[in-house]
Scaffold this motif. Structure first.
Motif, PDB file in Angstrom:
ATOM      1  N   ALA A  24       0.854  -1.186   0.000  1.00 25.37           N
ATOM      2  CA  ALA A  24       0.000   0.000   0.000  1.00 25.37           C
ATOM      3  C   ALA A  24       0.894   1.242   0.000  1.00 25.37           C
ATOM      4  CB  ALA A  24      -0.888  -0.014   1.238  1.00 25.37           C
ATOM      5  N   PRO A  25       0.409   2.364  -0.562  1.00 23.09           N
ATOM      6  CA  PRO A  25       1.252   3.564  -0.662  1.00 23.09           C
ATOM      7  C   PRO A  25       1.931   3.944   0.653  1.00 23.09           C
ATOM      8  CG  PRO A  25      -0.824   3.914  -1.792  1.00 23.09           C
ATOM      9  CD  PRO A  25      -0.922   2.562  -1.173  1.00 23.09           C
ATOM     10  N   ASP A  26       1.205   3.869   1.758  1.00 13.84           N
ATOM     11  CA  ASP A  26       1.804   4.286   3.033  1.00 13.84           C
ATOM     12  C   ASP A  26       2.820   3.278   3.573  1.00 13.84           C
ATOM     13  OD1 ASP A  26       0.536   6.664   3.061  1.00 13.84           O
ATOM     14  OD2 ASP A  26      -1.133   6.014   4.335  1.00 13.84           O
ATOM     15  N   ASP A  27       2.872   2.090   2.998  1.00 14.42           N
ATOM     16  CA  ASP A  27       3.802   1.066   3.485  1.00 14.42           C
ATOM     17  C   ASP A  27       5.108   1.023   2.690  1.00 14.42           C
ATOM     18  OD1 ASP A  27       1.993   0.369   5.392  1.00 14.42           O
ATOM     19  OD2 ASP A  27       1.084  -1.232   4.201  1.00 14.42           O
ATOM     20  N   VAL A  28       5.216   1.870   1.661  1.00 16.04           N
ATOM     21  CA  VAL A  28       6.444   1.863   0.854  1.00 16.04           C
ATOM     22  C   VAL A  28       7.570   2.485   1.677  1.00 16.04           C
ATOM     23  CG1 VAL A  28       7.530   2.648  -1.269  1.00 16.04           C
ATOM     24  CG2 VAL A  28       5.096   2.083  -1.259  1.00 16.04           C
ATOM     25  N   LYS A  29       8.691   1.768   1.780  1.00 14.73           N
ATOM     26  CA  LYS A  29       9.808   2.239   2.613  1.00 14.73           C
ATOM     27  C   LYS A  29      10.893   2.878   1.752  1.00 14.73           C
ATOM     28  CE  LYS A  29       8.919  -0.086   6.733  1.00 14.73           C
ATOM     29  NZ  LYS A  29       7.517  -0.153   6.337  1.00 14.73           N
ATOM     30  N   PHE A  30      11.255   4.119   2.101  1.00 15.15           N
ATOM     31  CA  PHE A  30      12.356   4.813   1.436  1.00 15.15           C
ATOM     32  C   PHE A  30      13.607   4.648   2.271  1.00 15.15           C
ATOM     33  CE2 PHE A  30      10.626   7.490  -1.993  1.00 15.15           C
ATOM     34  CZ  PHE A  30       9.296   7.177  -1.862  1.00 15.15           C
ATOM     35  N   GLU A  31      14.690   4.246   1.628  1.00 16.53           N
ATOM     36  CA  GLU A  31      15.960   4.121   2.330  1.00 16.53           C
ATOM     37  C   GLU A  31      17.053   4.681   1.433  1.00 16.53           C
ATOM     38  OE1 GLU A  31      17.900   0.400   4.498  1.00 16.53           O
ATOM     39  OE2 GLU A  31      15.706   0.395   4.501  1.00 16.53           O
ATOM     40  N   ASP A  32      17.797   5.668   1.887  1.00 20.97           N
ATOM     41  CA  ASP A  32      18.823   6.325   1.070  1.00 20.97           C
ATOM     42  C   ASP A  32      18.268   6.748  -0.286  1.00 20.97           C
ATOM     43  OD1 ASP A  32      20.669   5.882   3.089  1.00 20.97           O
ATOM     44  OD2 ASP A  32      21.210   3.909   2.298  1.00 20.97           O
ATOM     45  N   LEU A  33      17.121   7.401  -0.279  1.00 18.47           N
ATOM     46  CA  LEU A  33      16.486   7.909  -1.497  1.00 18.47           C
ATOM     47  C   LEU A  33      16.193   6.796  -2.510  1.00 18.47           C
ATOM     48  CD1 LEU A  33      18.501  11.208  -2.077  1.00 18.47           C
ATOM     49  CD2 LEU A  33      16.470  10.819  -0.669  1.00 18.47           C
ATOM     50  N   ALA A  34      15.983   5.587  -2.007  1.00 19.51           N
ATOM     51  CA  ALA A  34      15.684   4.480  -2.908  1.00 19.51           C
ATOM     52  C   ALA A  34      14.568   3.621  -2.310  1.00 19.51           C
ATOM     53  CB  ALA A  34      16.931   3.630  -3.123  1.00 19.51           C
ATOM     54  N   VAL A  35      13.844   2.944  -3.182  1.00 23.31           N
ATOM     55  CA  VAL A  35      12.846   1.963  -2.733  1.00 23.31           C
ATOM     56  C   VAL A  35      13.313   0.619  -3.270  1.00 23.31           C
ATOM     57  CG1 VAL A  35      10.443   1.209  -2.902  1.00 23.31           C
ATOM     58  CG2 VAL A  35      10.964   3.646  -2.674  1.00 23.31           C
ATOM     59  N   GLY A  36      13.799  -0.221  -2.355  1.00 22.86           N
ATOM     60  CA  GLY A  36      14.521  -1.424  -2.751  1.00 22.86           C
ATOM     61  C   GLY A  36      13.677  -2.517  -3.374  1.00 22.86           C
ATOM     62  N   GLY A 114       3.724  12.848  -7.111  1.00 25.91           N
ATOM     63  CA  GLY A 114       4.003  11.546  -6.516  1.00 25.91           C
ATOM     64  C   GLY A 114       3.014  10.557  -7.117  1.00 25.91           C
ATOM     65  N   PHE A 115       3.508   9.597  -7.888  1.00 30.79           N
ATOM     66  CA  PHE A 115       2.589   8.749  -8.636  1.00 30.79           C
ATOM     67  C   PHE A 115       2.032   7.597  -7.812  1.00 30.79           C
ATOM     68  CE2 PHE A 115       4.679  11.063 -11.991  1.00 30.79           C
ATOM     69  CZ  PHE A 115       3.624  11.331 -12.845  1.00 30.79           C
ATOM     70  N   TYR A 116       2.682   7.296  -6.683  1.00 33.42           N
ATOM     71  CA  TYR A 116       2.142   6.238  -5.812  1.00 33.42           C
ATOM     72  C   TYR A 116       2.176   6.742  -4.380  1.00 33.42           C
ATOM     73  CZ  TYR A 116       0.823   1.485  -4.507  1.00 33.42           C
ATOM     74  OH  TYR A 116       0.140   0.381  -4.051  1.00 33.42           O
ATOM     75  N   SER A 117       1.612   7.928  -4.207  1.00 30.77           N
ATOM     76  CA  SER A 117       1.605   8.573  -2.902  1.00 30.77           C
ATOM     77  C   SER A 117       0.210   9.110  -2.637  1.00 30.77           C
ATOM     78  CB  SER A 117       2.618   9.714  -2.912  1.00 30.77           C
ATOM     79  OG  SER A 117       2.403  10.551  -1.799  1.00 30.77           O
ATOM     80  N   LEU A 118      -0.170   9.090  -1.380  1.00 26.73           N
ATOM     81  CA  LEU A 118      -1.464   9.685  -1.017  1.00 26.73           C
ATOM     82  C   LEU A 118      -1.265  11.125  -0.586  1.00 26.73           C
ATOM     83  CD1 LEU A 118      -2.994   6.662   0.904  1.00 26.73           C
ATOM     84  CD2 LEU A 118      -3.349   7.342  -1.473  1.00 26.73           C
ATOM     85  N   ASN A 119       0.002  11.565  -0.542  1.00 21.01           N
ATOM     86  CA  ASN A 119       0.349  12.915  -0.130  1.00 21.01           C
ATOM     87  C   ASN A 119       0.412  13.816  -1.369  1.00 21.01           C
ATOM     88  OD1 ASN A 119       1.498  15.225   0.942  1.00 21.01           O
ATOM     89  ND2 ASN A 119       3.561  14.342   1.020  1.00 21.01           N
ATOM     90  N   ARG A 125      -9.253  17.075  -5.506  1.00 19.99           N
ATOM     91  CA  ARG A 125     -10.629  16.750  -5.898  1.00 19.99           C
ATOM     92  C   ARG A 125     -11.122  15.561  -5.084  1.00 19.99           C
ATOM     93  NH1 ARG A 125     -10.057  15.758 -11.962  1.00 19.99           N
ATOM     94  NH2 ARG A 125     -11.482  14.076 -11.504  1.00 19.99           N
ATOM     95  N   LYS A 126     -12.347  15.654  -4.590  1.00 21.70           N
ATOM     96  CA  LYS A 126     -12.880  14.635  -3.668  1.00 21.70           C
ATOM     97  C   LYS A 126     -12.777  13.221  -4.214  1.00 21.70           C
ATOM     98  CE  LYS A 126     -15.766  16.524  -0.156  1.00 21.70           C
ATOM     99  NZ  LYS A 126     -15.916  17.960  -0.555  1.00 21.70           N
ATOM    100  N   ASP A 127     -13.032  13.062  -5.516  1.00 22.47           N
ATOM    101  CA  ASP A 127     -13.011  11.708  -6.077  1.00 22.47           C
ATOM    102  C   ASP A 127     -11.595  11.155  -6.181  1.00 22.47           C
ATOM    103  OD1 ASP A 127     -12.742  13.786  -7.946  1.00 22.47           O
ATOM    104  OD2 ASP A 127     -13.123  12.423  -9.612  1.00 22.47           O
ATOM    105  N   LEU A 128     -10.602  11.997  -5.931  1.00 28.17           N
ATOM    106  CA  LEU A 128      -9.223  11.513  -6.023  1.00 28.17           C
ATOM    107  C   LEU A 128      -8.600  11.252  -4.649  1.00 28.17           C
ATOM    108  CD1 LEU A 128      -7.832  13.765  -8.905  1.00 28.17           C
ATOM    109  CD2 LEU A 128      -8.798  11.468  -9.034  1.00 28.17           C
ATOM    110  N   VAL A 129      -9.298  11.662  -3.591  1.00 32.02           N
ATOM    111  CA  VAL A 129      -8.758  11.459  -2.244  1.00 32.02           C
ATOM    112  C   VAL A 129      -8.578   9.962  -1.991  1.00 32.02           C
ATOM    113  CG1 VAL A 129      -9.274  11.638   0.227  1.00 32.02           C
ATOM    114  CG2 VAL A 129      -9.722  13.579  -1.285  1.00 32.02           C
ATOM    115  N   GLY A 130      -7.404   9.594  -1.454  1.00 28.23           N
ATOM    116  CA  GLY A 130      -7.159   8.193  -1.133  1.00 28.23           C
ATOM    117  C   GLY A 130      -6.786   7.350  -2.334  1.00 28.23           C
ATOM    118  N   LYS A 131      -6.599   7.981  -3.511  1.00 30.59           N
ATOM    119  CA  LYS A 131      -6.216   7.210  -4.697  1.00 30.59           C
ATOM    120  C   LYS A 131      -4.833   7.632  -5.169  1.00 30.59           C
ATOM    121  CE  LYS A 131     -10.758   6.228  -6.451  1.00 30.59           C
ATOM    122  NZ  LYS A 131     -11.784   7.121  -6.940  1.00 30.59           N
ATOM    123  N   THR A 132      -4.132   6.722  -5.813  1.00 31.42           N
ATOM    124  CA  THR A 132      -2.838   7.068  -6.403  1.00 31.42           C
ATOM    125  C   THR A 132      -3.022   7.240  -7.909  1.00 31.42           C
ATOM    126  OG1 THR A 132      -2.302   4.728  -6.646  1.00 31.42           O
ATOM    127  CG2 THR A 132      -1.549   5.815  -4.629  1.00 31.42           C
TER     128      THR A 132
END
Ligand code: HEC
Length: 151
Positions: A24-36, A114-119, A125-132
């Motif tokens: 899930a978007p919130d579970d993606v871990k960034f480490e040294d500017l990378a997602v392993g 951010g293409f896979y971020s909820l931030n 727009r309301k219909d986009l809240v919570g979507k990536t």
């Protein structure tokens, strides 16, 4: 009839399993500017990635970036660096981090979404809240395509 039903159940179960393996978007871990790790647990498909990258309602990456290998597509923007040779500059793990959430790699001020971020900012727009913008699979496909862009 029964066979059709069985097929539907099997397909539904597979879809459920794919979902479970996905980060899930919130579970993606960034480490040294990378997602392993792959967001889906599997490598992406570069051909699908090229399509998602050029698709105006998906990545729409060409609105800002030039990709010479996709010169058949019209109207490449030039507000961002060309993506030619991008795999020489960034590792696959760094490219994944950039596509998932460029803010965490460049800065809060970057124009790149951010293409896979909820931030995605305020007043969304309301219909986009919570979507990536992209699904986990599309992110992996785009990353697989970017990894082919070597000089
Ligand atoms: C609204 C404009 C915009 C869109 C759309 C956009 N980007 Fe970017 N991108 C940027 C900017 C600007 C930078 C340079 C970093 C900065 O200054 O913030 C960048 C940097 C990058 C980089 C690093 C390039 C390098 O050579 O260092 C990659 C890789 C990248 N973007 C990939 C993508 C992909 C893939 C997509 C589509 C899924 C995309 N971008 C969509 C604006 C955009």
């Amino acid at each position: 009839m029964r066979r059709t039903l069985t097929a539907i159940v099997v397909v539904a179960m597979c879809a459920g399993m794919a979902q479970a393996a996905e980060l899930a978007p919130d579970d993606v871990k960034f480490e040294d500017l990378a997602v392993g790790a792959s967001l889906t647990g599997a490598p992406g498909n570069p051909e699908e990635g090229a399509k998602a990258l050029a698709n105006r309602s998906l990545g729409n990456c060409l609105a800002c970036h030039v990709v010479s290998a996709l010169s058949a597509e019209q109207f490449h923007g030039d507000v961002a660096p060309p993506l030619d040779g991008v795999a020489d500059r960034w590792s696959e793990e760094e490219l994944r981090a950039i596509v998932v959430d460029a803010k965490q790699v460049f800065s809060e001020e970057t124009m790149m979404p951010g293409f896979y971020s909820l931030n995605v900012g305020k007043d969304v727009r309301k219909d986009l809240v919570g979507k990536t913008i992209l699904t986990a699979q599309q992110v992996e496909d785009v990353v697989a395509y970017l990894a082919t862009l070597k000089e």
